[in-house]
Each structure stands twice: as C-alpha cells, then as structure tokens.
Design a protein around this motif. Structure first.
Motif, PDB file in Angstrom:
ATOM      1  N   ALA A  75       0.823  -1.206   0.000  1.00 50.90           N
ATOM      2  CA  ALA A  75       0.000   0.000   0.000  1.00 50.90           C
ATOM      3  C   ALA A  75       0.858   1.258   0.000  1.00 50.90           C
ATOM      4  N   GLY A  76       2.167   1.092  -0.163  1.00 55.25           N
ATOM      5  CA  GLY A  76       3.083   2.228  -0.186  1.00 55.25           C
ATOM      6  C   GLY A  76       3.275   2.794  -1.578  1.00 55.25           C
ATOM      7  N   LYS A  77       4.399   3.467  -1.764  1.00 59.20           N
ATOM      8  CA  LYS A  77       4.674   4.211  -2.992  1.00 59.20           C
ATOM      9  C   LYS A  77       4.619   3.336  -4.235  1.00 59.20           C
ATOM     10  N   GLN A  78       5.296   2.179  -4.193  1.00 63.96           N
ATOM     11  CA  GLN A  78       5.349   1.328  -5.377  1.00 63.96           C
ATOM     12  C   GLN A  78       3.990   0.727  -5.711  1.00 63.96           C
ATOM     13  N   GLY A  79       3.257   0.322  -4.689  1.00 60.03           N
ATOM     14  CA  GLY A  79       1.932  -0.244  -4.928  1.00 60.03           C
ATOM     15  C   GLY A  79       0.977   0.775  -5.518  1.00 60.03           C
TER      16      GLY A  79
ATOM     17  N   ILE B 257      -2.447   0.470   7.138  1.00 56.22           N
ATOM     18  CA  ILE B 257      -3.678  -0.298   7.324  1.00 56.22           C
ATOM     19  C   ILE B 257      -4.710   0.522   8.086  1.00 56.22           C
ATOM     20  N   ALA B 258      -4.235   1.329   9.063  1.00 54.82           N
ATOM     21  CA  ALA B 258      -5.148   2.152   9.870  1.00 54.82           C
ATOM     22  C   ALA B 258      -5.902   3.178   9.035  1.00 54.82           C
ATOM     23  N   LYS B 259      -5.315   3.578   7.916  1.00 56.42           N
ATOM     24  CA  LYS B 259      -6.023   4.530   7.044  1.00 56.42           C
ATOM     25  C   LYS B 259      -7.284   3.908   6.456  1.00 56.42           C
ATOM     26  N   GLY B 260      -7.249   2.593   6.312  1.00 59.11           N
ATOM     27  CA  GLY B 260      -8.439   1.877   5.885  1.00 59.11           C
ATOM     28  C   GLY B 260      -8.726   1.898   4.406  1.00 59.11           C
ATOM     29  N   VAL B 261      -8.252   2.947   3.712  1.00 57.86           N
ATOM     30  CA  VAL B 261      -8.620   3.084   2.315  1.00 57.86           C
ATOM     31  C   VAL B 261      -7.617   3.965   1.583  1.00 57.86           C
ATOM     32  N   TYR B 262      -7.398   3.672   0.322  1.00 59.75           N
ATOM     33  CA  TYR B 262      -6.627   4.547  -0.560  1.00 59.75           C
ATOM     34  C   TYR B 262      -7.601   5.215  -1.515  1.00 59.75           C
TER      35      TYR B 262
END
Length: 344
Positions: free
Chosen positions: A252-256, A282-287
C-alpha cells in the motif's frame, strides 16, 4: 553448416575485447565454431585489436566473420541483427564484448539445446567486480525452473540474462530479430517477451559459465526505469491481468500506488484491495485515487496481508526485508504463477 555461431556486437570495447576473445579462443567445443562480429561504428582501438586476433582465432579452427559500419552507432539491437544475418551457424551463442565465457560454455549449452528448436538456454554467471549487484546475481542464479516463467515481470528484466542466451537459429527467426530503435530500447526484454508469446521455452544450465562485467558505460544504463516499467506493465496486463476478474496489490506504499495508477482503467477496476503489514497504512483503511476523473473517487480498501484475498500482484522487492516478506508470503501457502506474480 557451422554448428554454432557466437554473436558478438561490438562498440568501443577496447578495454575488454582481448579478454573476451581469449575466452572464445579457449572454448573446448568439438564441433564447428564461428565468431560473427558486427562493429557498430567503434571510435576506439577495437578494430585494431580485432585485426591482431583474426589469424590466431582461425588457427584454432574458428571461422571469423566480421563487418564494420562507420558513422553514427545504430545500437545493440541493430548490431546483433547484422551479426546474426552474416552468420551461418545452426545454433546461436550470444556474447557481449565486455564479458567472458568459461571454456566449457559453448559445449554445455549446445548439449542442453541440442534438438530443441523452441528453447532459449541460459546459464549461471558471476559479476566483475565481484561485489556488483549481489541481489540481482543471487536472484538470477537461484531461480527455480518454474520461476523462469513466473518472475518475468520484475524490474530485474529477463530471467535469463541476455549475454548467456544460446538458442537454435529458428528461435531468432521466429521472433524476427531484435528491435532496432537504438539507444534507450530494451531490445533483449522485448525479444524475450515475444519469444514467450510465441510459445517459446526457457531453460538454464546451472553452471557458472559467464563473467558478466559491471561498469558505468554498459548499455543497461542507457535505458530508463520508466521505459522498462511500461514494457513490463504492458506485458503483465496482456498476459496475466487480462485473464483475472479481481486481484489484490501487495504493498500500500509508494510502489503499490504507482502500480495502481499505471494500470489501464479496466484493470484498475479489478483491484479489490491493497494489502500490507504497516499498521499506519492499514489504519487509514482506504486509498483514495484523487487523480481519477470518476465521481465519487475510487476508494480501495487497505487490509493486513493475512486478511487479503488472492490473486496478488506483489510490488514488494524480493530479498530486502531480512526474509520477513518471504516468510509472510510463504505463510499463505500460495502457488507462484497462479496465485501471485512479482512486479517489483
């Protein structure tokens, strides 16, 4: 017909050429051998060095075919194609002028390739200097047979490095040669992908048969990461994602997130979640895909990897977390090439 032609594109290789030619002279292959060299507008002493070696090589019963083109260099793809065109071997052994072969290379790869007309055979290699690209070297030399096919989308490039390729001439003819667009073109990766699209097979001799030199002027450094990224992505979308209805992006970071944004619209809609181990992500819950023109903006869940559903596209670099990522992946008991592919 000559049994094996060594294909040697040449451009400004005076620093390494003698060592390379010595390794060709030292081959213990009992069949007929040809060295086909295309000199792509070298401006150094490469041509003079080669001239001093011609008789020596011919005394070893090696047929030498050479040609030279002056002016502006036209690139590695062009030089390889001209060297193949002027050669007469039933099998082709590719070599770069800054690399050296073990004396048994041609013999062992010829035996591995004999009567296989739809196969590229590679081999293990070592780097010079010895501490160059240790992750890359370890990766390429330790791939299992199935991973030669499943890990073709990583940033490392072909799972068989180009200077180790050995194949029947029909493989080259079927693909139609190397791309000739010149500097900045990943001609080996494009050839590799086309070979696989046409049903081509891959194999590796698990012996160290090549010294693969690392230096700042190597052709590899003329190709941008963005170019490689787009070539890899296009192949992944066509060969894998086109067949999937949903998938999860592991990272869920930069590359993803970059991978998600790079997808075509149809494949972005297939992304069911990002997964990660980072509690903050994960705590953000959503991108939220803010750049999207859709309203409302796409919102992609972020979950712990243990709660994510396959199949996965993995955007985590291999061998970078002291084994933690690999342990996490193994814990899910997935099958590489079916449940997940690496894009890292």
């Amino acid at each position: 017909m000559t049994e094996v032609s060594i294909i040697l594109p040449l451009h400004n290789a005076e620093s390494w050429l003698e060592e390379c030619l010595l390794s060709i002279e030292s081959q213990n292959f009992n069949g007929t051998l040809e060295l086909s060299i295309f000199n792509d507008a070298s401006s150094d002493q490469s041509a003079s060095i080669l001239e001093t070696w011609l008789e020596r090589l011919r005394n070893k019963k090696i047929k030498v075919t050479t040609s030279f083109e002056d002016g502006v260099p036209k690139g590695v793809g062009y030089a390889k194609n001209r060297a193949v065109d002027q050669s007469c071997g039933e099998y082709l052994c590719f070599l770069d002028a800054d690399d050296c072969m073990a004396s048994s290379r041609v013999k062992k790869q010829y035996e591995a390739c004999l009567s296989h007309y739809n196969l590229i055979v590679g081999c293990c290699f070592h780097r010079e200097p010895s501490d160059s690209t240790p992750r890359y070297t370890k990766w390429a030399n330790s791939l299992a047979p199935g991973q030669l096919y499943s890990q073709i989308y990583t940033s490392f490039g072909p799972t068989l490095i180009m200077p180790t390729w050995f194949c029947h001439r029909s493989v080259y003819d079927k693909v139609g040669g190397f791309d000739e667009k010149g500097k900045g073109t990943p001609e080996d990766l494009l050839f590799f992908y086309q070979h696989l699209r046409l049903g081509g097979k891959l194999s590796r001799v698990d012996d160290d048969l090549l010294m693969y030199r690392y230096h700042p002027s190597a052709t590899t450094f003329s190709i941008s990461e963005d170019t490689i990224w787009q070539v890899r992505l296009s192949e992944l979308e066509e060969r894998v994602l086109k067949k999937w209805t949903t998938f999860t992006i592991w990272n869920a970071g930069k590359q993803g997130r970059k991978f998600y944004r790079s997808l075509n619209e149809q494949n972005r809609q297939k992304v069911q979640a990002f997964c990660d181990v980072d509690r903050k992500k994960i705590a953000k819950g959503v991108y939220i895909y803010e750049e999207s023109k859709d309203l409302p903006k796409p919102r992609i869940p972020i979950v712990h990897f243990s709660k994510a559903s396959p199949p996965f596209i993995i955007c985590v670099k291999i061998d970078m977390t002291a084994g933690v990522f690999e342990q996490n992946l193994s814990s899910l008991h997935l099958v590489e090439g079916i449940d997940y592919f690496h894009f890292s």
